[in-house]
Structure formats: structure tokens, C-alpha cells
Scaffold this motif. Structure first.
Motif, mmCIF file in Angstrom:
data_model
loop_
_atom_site.group_PDB
_atom_site.id
_atom_site.type_symbol
_atom_site.label_atom_id
_atom_site.label_comp_id
_atom_site.label_asym_id
_atom_site.label_seq_id
_atom_site.Cartn_x
_atom_site.Cartn_y
_atom_site.Cartn_z
ATOM 1 N N VAL A 1 11.619 -2.785 32.760
ATOM 2 C CA VAL A 1 12.789 -2.244 34.121
ATOM 3 C C VAL A 1 11.995 -1.351 34.707
ATOM 4 C CG1 VAL A 1 14.472 -0.918 33.579
ATOM 5 C CG2 VAL A 1 14.704 -2.293 32.104
ATOM 6 N N ASN A 2 10.696 -0.645 34.051
ATOM 7 C CA ASN A 2 9.667 0.074 34.767
ATOM 8 C C ASN A 2 9.038 -0.338 35.360
ATOM 9 O OD1 ASN A 2 8.970 3.126 34.532
ATOM 10 N ND2 ASN A 2 9.514 2.789 32.435
ATOM 11 N N VAL A 3 8.366 -1.325 35.386
ATOM 12 C CA VAL A 3 8.050 -1.670 37.134
ATOM 13 C C VAL A 3 9.080 -1.913 37.813
ATOM 14 C CG1 VAL A 3 6.721 -3.856 36.738
ATOM 15 C CG2 VAL A 3 6.232 -2.683 35.243
ATOM 16 N N THR A 4 10.206 -2.727 37.947
ATOM 17 C CA THR A 4 11.052 -3.323 38.346
ATOM 18 C C THR A 4 11.707 -2.051 39.290
ATOM 19 O OG1 THR A 4 11.899 -4.790 36.904
ATOM 20 C CG2 THR A 4 13.408 -4.450 38.613
ATOM 21 N N MET A 5 11.698 -1.034 38.781
ATOM 22 C CA MET A 5 12.002 0.310 39.010
ATOM 23 C C MET A 5 11.017 0.671 40.700
ATOM 24 S SD MET A 5 14.422 2.461 36.140
ATOM 25 C CE MET A 5 14.709 3.540 37.578
ATOM 26 N N ASP A 6 10.016 0.693 39.559
ATOM 27 C CA ASP A 6 8.336 0.809 40.719
ATOM 28 C C ASP A 6 8.492 0.539 41.972
ATOM 29 O OD1 ASP A 6 6.000 2.425 41.083
ATOM 30 O OD2 ASP A 6 5.195 1.082 41.271
ATOM 31 N N THR A 7 9.181 -0.999 41.805
ATOM 32 C CA THR A 7 8.927 -2.166 42.959
ATOM 33 C C THR A 7 9.156 -1.831 43.618
ATOM 34 O OG1 THR A 7 7.970 -3.623 41.117
ATOM 35 C CG2 THR A 7 8.535 -4.240 43.492
ATOM 36 N N VAL A 8 11.023 -1.867 43.212
ATOM 37 C CA VAL A 8 12.281 -1.894 44.672
ATOM 38 C C VAL A 8 11.890 -0.403 45.026
ATOM 39 C CG1 VAL A 8 14.762 -1.208 43.662
ATOM 40 C CG2 VAL A 8 14.096 -2.788 42.410
ATOM 41 N N SER A 9 11.211 1.319 44.059
ATOM 42 C CA SER A 9 11.648 2.085 45.122
ATOM 43 C C SER A 9 10.176 2.166 45.855
ATOM 44 C CB SER A 9 10.842 2.672 44.356
ATOM 45 O OG SER A 9 11.447 3.605 43.102
ATOM 46 N N GLN A 10 9.086 1.310 45.858
ATOM 47 C CA GLN A 10 8.294 0.716 47.011
ATOM 48 C C GLN A 10 8.816 0.054 47.854
ATOM 49 O OE1 GLN A 10 4.439 0.132 46.144
ATOM 50 N NE2 GLN A 10 4.292 1.235 44.132
ATOM 51 N N ILE A 11 9.466 -0.843 48.091
ATOM 52 C CA ILE A 11 9.833 -1.658 49.268
ATOM 53 C C ILE A 11 11.757 -0.942 49.268
ATOM 54 C CG2 ILE A 11 12.192 -3.574 48.991
ATOM 55 C CD1 ILE A 11 10.874 -5.128 47.293
ATOM 56 N N GLN A 12 12.395 -0.190 48.810
ATOM 57 C CA GLN A 12 12.385 1.480 50.131
ATOM 58 C C GLN A 12 11.788 2.286 50.203
ATOM 59 O OE1 GLN A 12 15.391 3.215 47.294
ATOM 60 N NE2 GLN A 12 17.056 1.708 47.100
ATOM 61 N N GLY A 13 10.336 2.783 49.719
ATOM 62 C CA GLY A 13 10.055 3.243 50.996
ATOM 63 C C GLY A 13 9.702 2.655 52.274
ATOM 64 N N HIS A 14 9.077 1.239 52.206
ATOM 65 C CA HIS A 14 8.637 0.515 53.224
ATOM 66 C C HIS A 14 9.675 0.462 54.255
ATOM 67 C CE1 HIS A 14 4.459 -0.891 52.584
ATOM 68 N NE2 HIS A 14 5.204 -1.368 50.875
ATOM 69 N N LEU A 15 11.161 -0.172 53.822
ATOM 70 C CA LEU A 15 12.110 -0.269 54.905
ATOM 71 C C LEU A 15 12.338 1.161 55.348
ATOM 72 C CD1 LEU A 15 15.007 -2.522 52.354
ATOM 73 C CD2 LEU A 15 13.301 -2.780 55.014
ATOM 74 N N ILE A 16 12.052 2.210 54.758
ATOM 75 C CA ILE A 16 12.846 3.495 54.999
ATOM 76 C C ILE A 16 11.348 4.665 56.309
ATOM 77 C CG2 ILE A 16 12.539 6.080 54.791
ATOM 78 C CD1 ILE A 16 13.742 5.668 51.836
ATOM 79 N N ALA A 17 10.190 4.232 55.797
ATOM 80 C CA ALA A 17 8.740 3.776 56.735
ATOM 81 C C ALA A 17 9.382 2.808 58.035
ATOM 82 C CB ALA A 17 7.685 3.419 56.109
ATOM 83 N N HIS A 18 10.048 1.719 57.517
ATOM 84 C CA HIS A 18 10.534 0.710 58.855
ATOM 85 C C HIS A 18 11.119 1.300 60.058
ATOM 86 C CE1 HIS A 18 10.577 -2.496 61.384
ATOM 87 N NE2 HIS A 18 11.660 -2.983 61.474
ATOM 88 N N GLN A 19 12.073 2.040 58.984
ATOM 89 C CA GLN A 19 12.946 2.438 60.295
ATOM 90 C C GLN A 19 13.036 4.118 60.992
ATOM 91 O OE1 GLN A 19 17.415 2.155 57.261
ATOM 92 N NE2 GLN A 19 18.191 3.563 58.655
#
Length: 456
Positions: free
Chosen positions: A420-438
Motif C-alpha cells: 500500500v505504501n509503495v503504491t501510494m508513493d508511486t501514484v503520487s509521483q505519477i500525479q506529480g509528473h502529470l501536474i508538472a506536464h499540465q
């Protein structure tokens, strides 16, 4: 109330994901690296009889080897070239980080910034090689004697050549995994070492669930117990998600400053401090230190009832069996210790207080400088007590319940916590990349509009 970043993240769509080419490359690289890790787990060490090894491992299920096999993704059961996984690297990281807090030369390197960090990483790699060589040699020796009581030979041709080949194979496998983890961290998504551990755990879940439902079908496990296990797992996942998002927001104020309209305004912000600042590291560190010597002991054949074994090794193996009170106590104490240790490494109260003072920030009611540092120390200690209790509860309560219920396989809170921890951290990083792209798209549009010549 949701922050602007969270509101922007909620507006992310699949269309934006399709446009983020850099993010897609990182995700595909991560998936490819994890597939390679799974393929390596099926490559046996030279000189090992896979069938005899599987038969011997089945006779010791439910013990510490089964517990460690879960974290290696079944590599230990097949005795592959990555049977040790990344645990030697984690153990080396513990030793180097402990030294960086107590040994003066390493403390000086830690303060040198990026150059010092690279030097400490180099020391960690050297120590990983040394630890893997020692552990690999003892495992090779243990494999030669494993199964002597059952008249099953796991090693085809015992001797010095097998020991050398096995040690070299295990060292090469662990170092290759360490390199894959570093490549995932730099060129992929998420923390590479954590993703490798999570991939190993997830790979064993289908078989674990199949055993659970097969036990219910054959009436060896009470169907009501299966329902309770599923309810417990769902409850643990929800509780972990809640606790991992919980944080203490410290109010930070800055002196009044003149605005564009000539008015004085006082800026305010918040410093978020997670309740579980240490994350998933304490259970991994504690299990790494506790399981490595026990694995070597059992590989040496020191099992209860075995003849010709050293009495103290047999006694130690008996007391430290997975699920025993001594094992649970040491595991809980290890989690608590590494909670406080890793939190102190992650959050430097003195450095945070100095940065606030340099930028003119202060906590209302607390004087800048030493008083702010003492406030952070006191706050962090209270939060760490809650975080350590939460991690200990998550890791130990399911272990005790499953042991008492007699479930014949390992399914514990530590695995769920890591996944759960690693999944949440990975999803957060994916969201961070998407936000940076946006944000990048918005900046490009603003530049295009601003670059148009004004009409007269």
C-alpha cells in the motif's frame, strides 16, 4: 479543504496522461525492469537440483524461510541467483546511515552535500558486496548439508567449486538487482528498491489467495475464518491509507511585507509533518536484520529434532521461529527503534529551524532559533510515538492472529504495509509528473499569448 495541487490533480484526465510522453517512457521502463526482476527469480544457481530444492523447502514451510521467501518473490524457494534479494543492500544502508549519525568522518561526508552523498553511496555498495559474499558462502555451505536427515541432496556436486560458484552467483544477482533499483529510481517511477520488494510480495499473492480458497474448499480452513481474513485485509488497507495521509500542519508566519497596492500583508503557510515520517522503512530494516541470521541458521540445518547439530544453534532456531513470542518481541522492538532512528535522519530539527530563521519565518508563540528547534524535537517525538505504535500494530497484530488461527502460509500486515505504501508513493509521483506536464502546457500557452505583437 483541498489544496490547489489536489484540485489540479483531480482534474487530470486520460487525455493528459496520453500527452505526457516522458511519463509514459518512465512507466514502461519501470514495468520492463520489474519483468526482468521476475525472470531472474526463475534462474537457478549453478549446481542446484530444482526438484530436490522444492521438496526440501516444502518440508520447512511456515517458518522463517517462508517469511523471507515472501519478500524475495519466491526466489529463495527456487534458490535462484537473486535468492538474497536486496536485503544485503538494505542492511548495508542501515550500517552506513547509523555510522553517518555517530562516526565523525561519515558525519562530515554527510554534510558535504551531493559529493558526500555519492561517497556514502559508494561505501554502501562496497559493504553490500562484503555482506553478500559472507551470506552467500554460508548459504552455499548450508545447502550442502540441507536435507541430510531426509536423504535428499539439493546440491548435485558439493565441494569448493560449488561454494565459489554459488557465492559469485549470489553476489552478482544482488548487485544486479541493486543496479536495477537505482535505474528505476533515476529513469523510472518511484523508489526502485521499494518497487522490487513490492513486486516480490505481489508475485506471491495469487498463490497465497489460491491456497486460502483451496483450504476453504477442502474444509481444512473454516469458511468463516476466510471471511474474517478478507475483512481484516480490507480494514488494514483502509487504515493504512488513512494513517499514511495523516499529518500535523505547523503554522508558519512571516513578517509583514508591502504589497503592490502599498498595503502591509502578513504571509502564512503550513509545514506538513507526516505522522508516519519513517514510511515503510522500519519494517523492512527490522525484518532484514532479523531474518538474515535466521535464514543462515536454518540453511545450516539447525532445526528442532535434528541430530548432530550444535545445541545452541538448535535452541536459537527454536526460540526465534516465525510466530514465536521472542521473534515477535524482537520484530516489534526493531520496528520501534528504526521508526525513531529513520525519523531523526529524515527530519533535521536544527536545519529546519535555521532555514526558518534565515527566511524570517517563525511559529506563533515560539521564539526563533533554539526554541523552535526544541519545539520541532518535542513535536516530532510525539508524532513518532504514534507512528511507531501504528506500524507495530499493523505488522504484529495480523501475524499473531494468523499464527494463532493456524493458517499454513504467510500473509501479514508487513506485506500489506509495503504494498500500500509503495503504491501510494508511486501514484503520487505519477500525479506529480502529470501536474508538472499540465503546468508546462499552461506556461507555453502564456508565452505564446504574451509573444504576440500588440495592435495599434
Amino acid at each position: 479543504m483541498a489544496s490547489q495541487a489536489e484540485q489540479l490533480a483531480s482534474n487530470i484526465s486520460l487525455a493528459n496522461f496520453g500527452k505526457a510522453t516522458e511519463l509514459k517512457k518512465r512507466i514502461w521502463f519501470t514495468i520492463g525492469a520489474l519483468i526482468l526482476f521476475r525472470l531472474l527469480s526463475h534462474v537457478p544457481m549453478p549446481g542446484i537440483d530444482p526438484r530436490a530444492m522444492a521438496e526440501l523447502f516444502n518440508t520447512q514451510r511456515g517458518g522463517v524461510l517462508d517469511f523471507f521467501n515472501t519478500f524475495s518473490g519466491g526466489s529463495l524457494e527456487r534458490m535462484s541467483i537473486i535468492a538474497l534479494g536486496v536485503m544485503p543492500y538494505i542492511t548495508a544502508s542501515i550500517v552506513v546511515q547509523l555510522g553517518a549519525t555517530m562516526y565523525a568522518p561519515l558525519m562530515a561526508l554527510k554534510k558535504e552535500g551531493e559529493t558526500g552523498r555519492k561517497k556514502l553511496n559508494q561505501y554502501t555498495r562496497f559493504l553490500t558486496v562484503a555482506l553478500t559474499m559472507v551470506q552467500g558462502y554460508f548459504i552455499a555451505v548450508g545447502l550442502e548439508g540441507l536435507g541430510a536427515n531426509q536423504s535428499i541432496a539439493a546440491v548435485v556436486d558439493p565441494g569448493i567449486l560449488f561454494r565459489v560458484a554459488a557465492t559469485i552467483s549470489l553476489v552478482g544477482g544482488t548487485l544486479f538487482l541493486m543496479w536495477i533499483g537505482e535505474q528505476i529510481t533515476s529513469r523510472g517511477i518511484g523508489n526502485g528498491i521499494s518497487l522490487i520488494i513490492m513486486a516480490g510480495i505481489v508475485a506471491t499473492l495469487p498463490r497465497t489467495l489460491a491456497q486460502l480458497f483451496e483450504g476453504g474448499r477442502s474444509n481444512t480452513i473454516d469458511p468463516l475464518l476466510i471471511i474474517l481474513v478478507i475483512a481484516l485485509v480490507v480494514g488494514l488497507i483502509l487504515f493504512i491509507c488513512f494513517m499514511e495521509r495523516a499529518q500535523r500542519r505547523v503554522l508558519i508566519q512571516y513578517p509583514k511585507r508591502a504589497t503592490a497596492r502599498g498595503m502591509m500583508a502578513q504571509e502564512r503557510s503550513h509545514l506538513p509533518i507526516k505522522i508516519n515520517t519513517a514510511g515503510v522503512i522500519p519494517p523492512i530494516f527490522a525484518s532484514s536484520l532479523l531474518l538474515m541470521p535466521l535464514t543462515v541458521i536454518q540453511m545450516a540445518g539447525a532445526t528442532p529434532g535434528a541430530e548432530g547439530q550444535s545445541e545452541w544453534l538448535v535452541t536459537l532456531s527454536t526460540y526465534l521461529q516465525h510466530g514465536s513470542p521472542v521473534f515477535m518481541t524482537l520484530y516489534g522492538l526493531g520496528i520501534i527503534f528504526f521508526c525513531f532512528f529513520y525519523t531523526s535522519v529524515q527530519f533535521n530539527s536544527e536545519e529546519t529551524a535555521d532555514n526558518l530563521k534565515k527566511h524570517g519565518g517563525f511559529i506563533p508563540g515560539v521564539r526563533p532559533g533554539k526554541a523552535t528547534e526544541s519545539y520541532f524535537d518535542h513535536l516530532l517525538t510525539r508524532l513518532t510515538v504514534i507512528g511507531a505504535a501504528y506500524l507495530t500494530l499493523i505488522c504484529l497484530v495480523p501475524e499473531i492472529m494468523f499464527t494463532q488461527a493456524g493458517i499454513p502460509f504467510y500473509l501479514g500486515g508487513t506485506s500489506l504495509l509495503i504494498v500500500v505504501n509503495v503504491t501510494m508513493d508511486t501514484v503520487s509521483q505519477i500525479q506529480g509528473h502529470l501536474i508538472a506536464h499540465q503546468y508546462g502546457d499552461l506556461i507555453k500557452k502564456a508565452k505564446l499569448k504574451g509573444g504576440r505583437p500588440a495592435r495599434r
